[in-house]
Scaffold this motif. Structure first.
Motif, mmCIF file in Angstrom:
data_model
loop_
_atom_site.group_PDB
_atom_site.id
_atom_site.type_symbol
_atom_site.label_atom_id
_atom_site.label_comp_id
_atom_site.label_asym_id
_atom_site.label_seq_id
_atom_site.Cartn_x
_atom_site.Cartn_y
_atom_site.Cartn_z
ATOM 1 N N ALA A 120 26.537 -14.241 -23.312
ATOM 2 C CA ALA A 120 26.127 -13.771 -21.984
ATOM 3 C C ALA A 120 26.452 -14.808 -20.910
ATOM 4 N N GLY A 121 26.248 -16.103 -21.231
ATOM 5 C CA GLY A 121 26.550 -17.160 -20.265
ATOM 6 C C GLY A 121 28.033 -17.250 -19.953
ATOM 7 N N LEU A 122 28.869 -17.136 -21.009
ATOM 8 C CA LEU A 122 30.323 -17.166 -20.785
ATOM 9 C C LEU A 122 30.786 -15.945 -20.009
ATOM 10 N N ALA A 123 30.166 -14.787 -20.267
ATOM 11 C CA ALA A 123 30.518 -13.570 -19.515
ATOM 12 C C ALA A 123 30.189 -13.755 -18.032
ATOM 13 N N PHE A 124 29.034 -14.376 -17.757
ATOM 14 C CA PHE A 124 28.624 -14.654 -16.374
ATOM 15 C C PHE A 124 29.664 -15.534 -15.680
#
Length: 567
Positions: A120-124
């Motif tokens: 989720a952090g990398l997608a953000f």
């Protein structure tokens, strides 16, 4: 055991290789910026409090920490969110007890939380989001990306794990739909907290958090009251079903099965308390009644013994709480126990024990529901026993305790129906009449005649056993109904009966003698036999045919004989 050990080894190996090194890599690539440590501590405290307050939604515990997770991520970035999520994971594992061992749950959930945070952090970041930004459109858009990817990652990881474990659950299950709905409800709170806290500091956590905690507590109380109402309705339905049962065996079976299903337990036991002993009446294990027998034990032993002595109910959340009381009858994988007395007229007559493989399987209100159910059960059992006595009186001869004419007639019609439907091949009827019974009454008195009838009934029960239905047809006449007996076999049985009665010494006290001393009397029987479908396929015709054989073939031929009906 080997399979579980292999899965545990794989999970811990993966955790060792991925999580510690992964946290170091994330820290190097996305180092956190913490301007005010006290704000971070306030966030963490808020996060812990939310993790300690689960809500029951759709029968499952749900932890509403998502809004704090999103706000925490938007302010401090991926590394801090990862660490706090790992902390949350331990709290959630402690609060939500399941049957799976913690040695499996810890590495799996830690890996899952780590991967969800990372993905989720990398997608953000890939979408263009910036940590610490206060531009509303960016915060909402990229925050939503983080939230949706977190939810999808969670579902995908669970699906992969289930398939590897051999389970095949739906991707869009009811739980997944609830998670999505909660995300839509909670996300605006997360954005509001992040922006509000950025402007006014820790006070925002109090202003937004306190109402949310109050709302959560109110909803939790409402859910609990709703669950109590649901359980009360179920208990009422079970009580109604028990009240309709007319036999004690049916009441016992219905009670233990329905209660086990209602409380979703693997094991249930009904224990009778009588003559200072415990006797296992019903054993329900792994979704079915078990026929195995357990020896009686002293009334003061085990869990049930404690209930009997104290006349109180108990809940045990884990095995260590009750292990010292064990009597060896509970399965080894039992964890939680709930036990309550079964009382009638303020006297404990038994104990109901429910057992689960799960820890912390029972709530306090369930113990009260169980006590209500035990009262229903005791009343229904008493009613069934009374009804059985009433039915027995209506079906039995008061003198000999054999079945009466009414019961014989119903049984005969039922057997004829079975034969006509092909479920019964043959049906034989033996009719017996005591020879010269009137002269016995005239010589010794009617009470002596009754004594002979009672003794004859005992001999018939002993000889016939479970082979047939024995009835007193009227006066000194008796009938035996034999299913799947040919005429030859019925004739052989009748002849054996005749010989035994002829030799038997009947003991009486003559009412007409001056000294009323005991006397020995001998009697003989005249017997007629008729068989269906050979002689007839109607019940009343079968009786008439046997009666005709008795009088024409046995009585008129000199008595003390067996005769078969001949067309």
């Amino acid at each position: 055991m080997g399979k579980k050990f292999t899965r545990k080894t794989i999970l811990w190996s993966l955790w060792t290789l991925i999580v510690p090194a992964g946290l170091v890599v994330v820290y190097n690539f996305f180092p956190p910026s913490v301007a005010d440590p006290w704000n971070l501590m306030a966030y963490i405290l808020f996060f812990v409090l939310m993790s300690l307050m689960p809500m029951n939604i759709n029968g499952a515990s749900t932890f509403l920490v998502q809004w704090v997770t999103v706000a925490l991520f938007l302010k401090y970035g991926i590394f801090i969110e990862m660490l706090v999520s790992q902390l949350s994971m331990f709290i959630v594992l402690y609060r939500s007890r399941t049957n799976e061992a913690q040695s499996l749950r810890i590495p799996f959930n830690s890996l899952m939380f780590f991967l969800i945070s990372l993905i989720a952090g990398l997608a953000f970041v890939a979408a263009g989001g910036q940590i610490g930004s206060l531009e509303l459109s960016h915060v909402i858009l990229y925050g939503l990306v983080f939230q949706v990817v977190s939810l999808l990652s969670n579902q995908i990881i669970f699906q992969v794990y289930d398939r590897i474990s051999g389970n095949h659950s739906k991707f869009f299950s009811i739980d997944a739909i609830w998670d999505f709905v909660l995300m839509l409800v909670i996300f605006p709170y997360a954005i509001a907290m992040y922006i509000f806290e950025s402007y006014i500091g820790v006070a925002a956590l109090v202003l937004l958090g306190v109402p949310f905690f109050i709302m959560t507590a109110v909803l939790k109380m409402y859910n609990n009251s709703e669950q109590v109402n649901i359980d009360l309705k179920k208990a009422g339905a079970i009580g109604h079903q028990l009240a309709t049962r007319l036999e004690t065996e049916e009441v016992l079976d219905q009670f233990v099965v329905q209660v086990a299903k209602m409380f979703k337990v693997e094991y249930a036991y009904v224990i009778d308390y009588r003559d200072d002993l415990q006797q296992m009446l019903r054993i329900y294990e792994n979704n079915k009644l078990q026929p195995r027998e357990i020896k009686s034990i002293p009334y003061n032993k085990g869990i049930a013994g404690k209930v009997i002595i104290t006349n109180d109910s108990y809940i045990y959340d884990v095995k260590s709480q009750w292990q010292d009381l064990i009597t060896g009858n509970l399965p080894k994988d039992t964890e939680s126990l709930m036990a309550t007395p079964i009382a009638r007229n303020n006297k404990t007559e038994g104990v109901l024990v429910l057992a689960s493989k799960k820890k912390y399987a029972f709530a306090k209100h369930q113990l009260q529901i169980l006590e209500i159910l035990s009262t229903y059960f005791a009343v229904s059992l008493e009613k069934a026993g009374y009804m059985q006595k009433v039915i027995a009186k209506s079906e039995r001869c008061g003198l000999t305790k054999l079945y009466n004419y009414r019961y014989l007639d119903e049984s005969l019609e039922s057997c004829i129906k079975e034969m006509n439907e092909g479920r019964l091949k043959q049906l034989s009827l033996i009719m017996m009449d005591i020879d010269h019974f009137k002269s016995i009454n005239d010589r010794y008195g009617h009470q002596s005649g009754n004594d002979i009838l009672v003794q004859l009934a005992d001999i018939l029960r002993e000889e016939i056993g479970g082979e047939g239905t024995i009835a007193r047809y009227g006066g000194e006449e008796f009938v035996v109904l034999l299913t799947n007996y040919s005429k030859d076999l019925a004739m052989l049985l009748a002849e054996n009966l005749r010989k035994r009665i002829e030799k038997h010494e009947f003991l009486i006290e003559s009412d007409l003698a001056a000294d009323r001393e005991q006397q020995i009397v001998h009697i003989t029987l005249s017997i007629g036999v008729s068989t269906a479908p050979d002689d007839s396929d109607e019940g009343m015709s079968l009786i008439r045919n046997a009666d005709r054989a008795l009088y024409i073939g046995a009585k008129q031929a000199g008595r003390n004989k067996v005769a078969a009906y001949v067309k």
